[in-house]
Every structure is written in structure tokens, then in C-alpha cells.
Write an enzyme that holds these catalytic residues in place. Structure first.
Site, PDB file in Angstrom:
ATOM      1  N   ASP A 166       0.834  -1.210   0.000  1.00 20.31           N
ATOM      2  CA  ASP A 166       0.000   0.000   0.000  1.00 20.31           C
ATOM      3  C   ASP A 166       0.871   1.263   0.000  1.00 20.31           C
ATOM      4  OD1 ASP A 166      -2.384   1.386  -0.027  1.00 20.31           O
ATOM      5  OD2 ASP A 166      -2.713   1.248   2.142  1.00 20.31           O
ATOM      6  N   HIS A 226       2.816   3.846  -8.822  1.00 19.86           N
ATOM      7  CA  HIS A 226       2.661   2.427  -9.196  1.00 19.86           C
ATOM      8  C   HIS A 226       3.918   1.928  -9.927  1.00 19.86           C
ATOM      9  CE1 HIS A 226      -1.337   2.513  -7.690  1.00 19.86           C
ATOM     10  NE2 HIS A 226      -1.852   3.227  -8.665  1.00 19.86           N
ATOM     11  N   LEU A 277      11.320 -20.067  -5.313  1.00 16.40           N
ATOM     12  CA  LEU A 277      10.231 -19.268  -4.740  1.00 16.40           C
ATOM     13  C   LEU A 277       8.941 -19.396  -5.553  1.00 16.40           C
ATOM     14  CD1 LEU A 277       9.515 -16.728  -2.750  1.00 16.40           C
ATOM     15  CD2 LEU A 277       9.890 -15.382  -4.816  1.00 16.40           C
TER      16      LEU A 277
END
Ligand code: IPE
Ligand code: IPE
Ligand code: MG
Length: 251
Positions: free
Chosen positions: A24, A41, A135
Site C-alpha cells: 500500500d 505504481h 520461490l
């Protein structure tokens, strides 16, 4: 402590197996700099890359990133469109790096709502990286926990109606296996950046016993050092799962 010291304080035998992050603060980061939200962003994408690399490097098995929520569809259309384009562009760009680093991409959420070209490119990357064993990078896209739980309940109700499942066969395991996160262990550590102390409809079932970590740092400023710091903080906690401290430590 400097970067090196946080990293060197990480106990490699007590790593969180799964870290989930509510990324956020991109908008506020941009606003503070007098820029358009999109710039926030774009810089957030750099953090995604850095955090994914750092998680891979220290041996984290699952990293789930809250990338776009069900509620985010209600943002101005121009922002939604820009986020979708940013997503597709970066999936294309990062696929070779995923292979290089043995990363497997997964997605959870109501992907039917994604624009067709985004969904197609996403699926292509998921398919291409499915053989990788390092991962697992899980993108939560068009995701919300209430959507997920509603969808799972409809699915289970249908099975009961069809006679293939008895109500008493619905266990915690059955429910977990019906969610979009089926097969993914629950997060050990949930991080939220940018100061808000809320969950915003993320993984409500799965975070029942996760350790929560909140930081005021905006997502575009959340880099390796911040991740190491959160892991060290996590490692100083005692996870009791309802038991007493004495039961856990044996003292
Ligand atoms: C997080 O940053 C990115 C998404 C939710 C897509 P925000 O865009 O929510 O940034 P703030 O909260 O407005 O600062
Ligand atoms: C949560 O961030 C969703 C993502 C990080 C994708 P928001 O910025 O949408 O959360 P709220 O609405 O402020 O709680
Ligand atoms: Mg926000």
C-alpha cells in the site's frame, strides 16, 4: 543497524515459509512528490522486483503480493487500465528473470474479471514457470477474501447438493483445499506498508495465526532492508498457537 547488519541478524533456520504483503501507499508516495499516481505504481513495481529478488536470495518459499483487490475495480477507470497495462508489461519483462531465478508464478483471485489479454499473458507465464522449484510468487489479482470464501461455499454447497460430499465431511482441511490458495501454506508473516492498520479483505481465512507487521513506509520505498527488518522482527516473536509460553520453550 545498517543493511548488512539486519540481513546478518536473520536466523536462516527460522525463516517464515510464507510472507504475504499488502503493498500500500503508491498513491501517497507519488502525491508527496507532486507526481501522478501512476508514477507511484511504476516505482512500486521496482519494489516488487527488489523484494522478490531478496526473498529468493534468502530462501523464502512463498511470497504473496496483494496486487489488485476486488474493491480496486471501483477506482477511476484510467487508473484501473494503467494498472492492468503495467501488470501485463511487467509479466512479459520479468518472465526470463523468473526462469533465471527458478521462480514459479501463481495467481489467486477472480481472474475471470481480468481483461482477456492480461489473463492470457498471465496464464502463459504461469504455465511457462510451473516447472520452477524455487520461490513461488503468488499474485493476488482481482482478489478479496470474501469473494474467495463465497466462491468456495458455493462450490461446497454444489457438491453437497450433488451428493458427492456429506455436510459432516466439511472440515478445516476441506475448506482450505477449496480456496484459491489450495496447496499453499498459510502465511507466517503478513506485512502491510504505508501506515494503515487494516486487512482490506485479504486472506481472511489464511491469516488466522499469521504474525502481523505494519510499517509506515510507503510501498515504493519498501526495499530489501525493510524486508530483512520485518523478518528479524518476526523472528523475535513467540508463536504460541494457543499454548503457554512454557509449553513452547520447554522451560
Ligand atoms: C497500492 O497503493 C496499490 C494498489 C492498491 C493497487 P495505493 O494506490 O492504494 O496507494 P494509496 O493508498 O492511495 O497511497
Ligand atoms: C489494498 O490496498 C489492496 C492492495 C494492496 C492491492 P487499498 O489501498 O485498496 O486498501 P484500502 O481500500 O485503503 O483499505
Ligand atoms: Mg491504498
Amino acid at each position: 543497524m545498517n543493511t548488512k547488519s539486519y540481513k546478518s541478524h536473520i536466523d536462516r533456520n527460522n525463516l517464515p515459509q510464507h510472507i504475504a504483503i499488502i503493498m500500500d501507499g503508491n498513491g501517497r508516495w507519488a502525491k508527496e512528490r507532486g507526481c501522478d499516481r501512476l508514477v507511484g505504481h511504476q516505482n512500486g513495481v521496482v519494489s516488487v522486483r527488489k523484494i522478490t529478488e531478496a526473498a529468493t536470495e534468502i530462501g523464502i518459499k512463498y511470497l504473496t503480493l496483494y496486487t489488485f483487490s476486488t474493491e480496486n475495480w471501483n477506482r477511476p477507470q484510467a487508473e484501473v487500465d494503467a494498472l492492468m497495462e503495467l501488470l501485463v508489461e511487467n509479466i512479459v519483462k520479468e518472465t526470463p528473470t523468473f526462469h533465471q531465478n527458478n521462480i514459479r508464478l501463481l495467481a489467486i483471485g477472480d481472474l475471470k474479471r481480468m481483461p482477456a489479454h492480461v489473463a492470457a499473458r498471465l496464464q502463459q507465464c504461469i504455465d511457462e514457470t510451473s516447472v520452477n522449484t524455487g520461490l513461488s510468487l503468488v499474485l493476488a489479482l482481482s482478489y478479496s477474501a470474501r469473494w474467495e470464501l463465497t466462491d468456495a461455499m458455493q462450490h461446497l454447497a454444489q457438491q453437497v447438493k450433488d451428493g458427492t460430499l456429506q455436510p459432516e465431511q466439511i472440515t478445516e482441511q476441506t475448506i482450505s483445499a477449496t480456496l484459491t490458495t489450495a496447496g499453499i501454506p498459510d502465511p507466517d508473516l503478513l506485512i502491510r506498508t504505508s501506515g494503515e492498520v487494516r486487512i482490506s479483505n485479504f486472506l481472511l481465512w489464511q491469516i488466522a495465526y499469521s504474525e502481523l507487521y505494519f510499517t509506515p513506509t510507503h510501498w515504493p520505498d519498501f526495499r530489501e532492508e525493510e524486508l530483512y527488518k520485518a523478518i528479524v522482527d518476526y523472528q523475535h516473536r513467540e508463536r504460541r498457537f494457543g499454548k503457554t509460553s512454557e509449553q513452547i520453550t520447554g522451560k
